[in-house]
Design an enzyme around this catalytic site. Structure first.
Site, PDB file in Angstrom:
ATOM      1  N   ASN A 112      27.444  -5.604   1.705  1.00  0.00           N
ATOM      2  CA  ASN A 112      26.308  -4.930   1.086  1.00  0.00           C
ATOM      3  C   ASN A 112      25.894  -5.580  -0.234  1.00  0.00           C
ATOM      4  O   ASN A 112      25.216  -4.970  -1.056  1.00  0.00           O
ATOM      5  CB  ASN A 112      26.598  -3.442   0.875  1.00  0.00           C
ATOM      6  CG  ASN A 112      25.322  -2.616   0.861  1.00  0.00           C
ATOM      7  OD1 ASN A 112      24.355  -2.940   1.554  1.00  0.00           O
ATOM      8  ND2 ASN A 112      25.302  -1.552   0.068  1.00  0.00           N
ATOM      9  N   GLU A 137      25.515   8.354   0.720  1.00  0.00           N
ATOM     10  CA  GLU A 137      26.918   8.317   0.310  1.00  0.00           C
ATOM     11  C   GLU A 137      27.471   9.681   0.717  1.00  0.00           C
ATOM     12  O   GLU A 137      27.137  10.695   0.104  1.00  0.00           O
ATOM     13  CB  GLU A 137      27.057   8.119  -1.205  1.00  0.00           C
ATOM     14  CG  GLU A 137      26.627   6.748  -1.710  1.00  0.00           C
ATOM     15  CD  GLU A 137      27.664   5.661  -1.431  1.00  0.00           C
ATOM     16  OE1 GLU A 137      28.804   5.998  -1.041  1.00  0.00           O
ATOM     17  OE2 GLU A 137      27.333   4.475  -1.611  1.00  0.00           O
ATOM     18  N   GLU A 170      35.328   2.995   4.706  1.00  0.00           N
ATOM     19  CA  GLU A 170      34.544   4.230   4.669  1.00  0.00           C
ATOM     20  C   GLU A 170      34.432   4.815   6.082  1.00  0.00           C
ATOM     21  O   GLU A 170      33.367   4.824   6.684  1.00  0.00           O
ATOM     22  CB  GLU A 170      33.182   3.931   4.031  1.00  0.00           C
ATOM     23  CG  GLU A 170      33.339   3.410   2.597  1.00  0.00           C
ATOM     24  CD  GLU A 170      32.076   2.796   1.989  1.00  0.00           C
ATOM     25  OE1 GLU A 170      30.994   2.902   2.602  1.00  0.00           O
ATOM     26  OE2 GLU A 170      32.168   2.214   0.888  1.00  0.00           O
ATOM     27  N   HIS A 207      31.013  -1.069   4.869  1.00  0.00           N
ATOM     28  CA  HIS A 207      32.277  -1.178   4.129  1.00  0.00           C
ATOM     29  C   HIS A 207      33.389  -0.589   4.994  1.00  0.00           C
ATOM     30  O   HIS A 207      33.351   0.585   5.361  1.00  0.00           O
ATOM     31  CB  HIS A 207      32.186  -0.457   2.782  1.00  0.00           C
ATOM     32  CG  HIS A 207      31.254  -1.130   1.828  1.00  0.00           C
ATOM     33  ND1 HIS A 207      30.378  -0.438   1.027  1.00  0.00           N
ATOM     34  CD2 HIS A 207      31.048  -2.457   1.559  1.00  0.00           C
ATOM     35  CE1 HIS A 207      29.683  -1.305   0.300  1.00  0.00           C
ATOM     36  NE2 HIS A 207      30.065  -2.523   0.605  1.00  0.00           N
ATOM     37  N   HIS A 236      27.334   5.333   4.003  1.00  0.00           N
ATOM     38  CA  HIS A 236      28.470   4.912   3.183  1.00  0.00           C
ATOM     39  C   HIS A 236      29.272   6.137   2.755  1.00  0.00           C
ATOM     40  O   HIS A 236      28.907   7.262   3.044  1.00  0.00           O
ATOM     41  CB  HIS A 236      27.959   4.190   1.926  1.00  0.00           C
ATOM     42  CG  HIS A 236      27.258   2.902   2.204  1.00  0.00           C
ATOM     43  ND1 HIS A 236      27.854   1.680   2.036  1.00  0.00           N
ATOM     44  CD2 HIS A 236      26.010   2.646   2.654  1.00  0.00           C
ATOM     45  CE1 HIS A 236      27.003   0.723   2.360  1.00  0.00           C
ATOM     46  NE2 HIS A 236      25.869   1.285   2.742  1.00  0.00           N
ATOM     47  N   ALA A 237      30.345   5.880   2.009  1.00  0.00           N
ATOM     48  CA  ALA A 237      31.103   6.952   1.372  1.00  0.00           C
ATOM     49  C   ALA A 237      31.789   6.331   0.145  1.00  0.00           C
ATOM     50  O   ALA A 237      32.055   5.138   0.147  1.00  0.00           O
ATOM     51  CB  ALA A 237      32.169   7.498   2.331  1.00  0.00           C
ATOM     52  N   ARG A 247      37.657  -3.410   2.269  1.00  0.00           N
ATOM     53  CA  ARG A 247      36.228  -3.096   2.119  1.00  0.00           C
ATOM     54  C   ARG A 247      35.322  -4.165   2.735  1.00  0.00           C
ATOM     55  O   ARG A 247      34.317  -3.859   3.368  1.00  0.00           O
ATOM     56  CB  ARG A 247      35.929  -2.978   0.617  1.00  0.00           C
ATOM     57  CG  ARG A 247      34.448  -2.905   0.239  1.00  0.00           C
ATOM     58  CD  ARG A 247      34.326  -2.867  -1.290  1.00  0.00           C
ATOM     59  NE  ARG A 247      32.979  -3.115  -1.777  1.00  0.00           N
ATOM     60  CZ  ARG A 247      32.103  -2.170  -2.129  1.00  0.00           C
ATOM     61  NH1 ARG A 247      32.419  -0.904  -1.988  1.00  0.00           N
ATOM     62  NH2 ARG A 247      30.915  -2.498  -2.606  1.00  0.00           N
TER      63      ARG A 247
END
Length: 376
Positions: free
Chosen positions: A210, A337, A138, A135, A263-264, A193
């Site tokens: 994703n 995350e 992130e 993404h 990810h975040a 994103r």
């Protein structure tokens, strides 16, 4: 109301009693806030001037200390061009430990680079796959991938654990998975994103990389609408980036024992399944790896990560890379995350790169060492 959902990523997941983080333009907030008050919905303004916050982070780029690559600064965010130059540099400088190659091309024709890291100690070695930046917005993801490589190269001589990891395993590291989207998040829209493929009918760009994998594709937690943030694409692996990585992983699935995707944000360590509430066959091994990794991470700064199956810990989503990797035969599949839980959201300040990467490094080493021990 035009809102950009930061957490959760889709409106499907907004239920009573949960927290949602949304980004709204100023004129929207003027009508949204009275509405929330009227509806008796509690709210808190996390970042009052987002534009200013973005400029604080990227505005100083041009005259930033652009030192030589040998003094590369791992505590700032880097553009795609800088990251690629860095990869070329490592490939030249550490040819005994680093091999750079491309698994394909992105929609806009950019190479999809991967670093193969490890001692060429024997012809066949097990491997760990690590990807960051599926993404685009992130940014802490690609920062961690670079940090991991730095740590590996800098501590290989002195840290017996790192030595063991690089001697017994190969690491395939993809610092920026979604190269087109990442580039776009630097040049056009900081909060982009998706990928950048074009949709002729809707004039919307991009697919959620994703949600584009061939596992329960476009089921719950993914959208069929091309303008949505969680758009699953016209068909599985429609995105050249996803197709290229899936092809590589399929080809090496006997060798690759762990898949780690970064990810975040949410501060969680997730494992399969994402697309359903069910227990994976090797639950005990994966669960204990996650438990130990989260404890190792917490030991650095006291940051507590939640961990568990993605579906019940975060939310149900279909077509994810983690589920696909697991289904393809990679026994340890995890999605991290990273920080934080919403105070800065996708705009994690550069001052937090070091602590975030330092603690995450402990978790990744822990998982890797777990992998080298037999788990029954």
């Amino acid at each position: 109301l035009q809102v950009d959902l930061w957490q959760p990523s889709s409106a499907f997941h907004i239920v009573e009693g949960t927290v949602a983080d949304v980004r709204v333009p100023l004129n929207t907030s003027r009508s949204l806030l009275p509405y929330l008050q009227q509806a008796n919905i509690q709210y808190k303004i996390l970042i009052s001037d987002l534009q200013q916050a973005i400029e604080n982070q990227t505005g100083v780029r041009s005259h930033r200390n652009r030192r030589s690559l040998s003094e590369y600064n791992y505590e700032v965010y880097h553009s795609l061009e800088e990251i690629e130059d860095w990869m070329y540099y490592l490939n030249r400088t550490y040819s005994d430990l680093v091999h750079m190659f491309s698994v394909g091309k992105s929609y806009e024709g950019r190479p999809l680079y991967v670093l193969k890291l490890g001692k060429r100690s024997r012809p066949y070695k097990k491997a760990v796959w690590i990807d960051c930046g599926i993404h685009a917005r992130e940014w802490i993801g690609p920062a961690f991938c670079q940090w991991f490589v730095k740590e590996a190269l800098q501590t290989y001589q002195t840290d017996p654990d790192m030595r063991k990891m690089l001697t017994q395993l190969y690491f395939y590291i993809m610092p920026v998975f979604n190269v087109d989207g990442y580039h776009f998040s630097w040049t056009n829209d900081r909060f982009w994103r998706k990928t950048r493929s074009k949709n002729t009918r809707f004039h919307c760009h991009g697919v959620d990389a994703n949600r584009n994998w061939k596992v329960k594709w476009c089921d719950e937690g993914a959208s069929l609408h091309p303008c949505d943030d969680t758009y699953c694409g016209p068909f599985p692996e429609s995105e050249p980036e996803v197709k290229a990585v899936a092809h590589f992983l399929r080809k090496h699935r006997k060798q690759i024992k762990a898949y780690l995707s970064f990810h975040a944000y949410a501060q969680m360590l997730l494992y399969p399944y994402s697309y359903k509430y069910a227990t994976i066959p090797n639950f005990n091994c994966v669960e204990s790896a996650a438990y130990n990794a989260v404890n190792a991470l917490q030991s650095a700064y006291g940051v507590r990560y939640r961990y568990g199956p993605a579906s019940s810990t975060l939310y149900v989503s279909s077509g994810s890379s983690m589920d696909w990797a697991y289904k393809t035969g990679i026994p340890y599949a995890f999605a991290f995350e990273l920080r934080d839980t919403g105070h800065f959201g996708f705009l994690l300040p550069e001052t937090l790169i070091k602590p975030t990467c330092t603690e995450t490094m402990l978790a990744v080493k822990n998982i890797t060492l777990h992998l080298l021990k037999k788990c029954h």
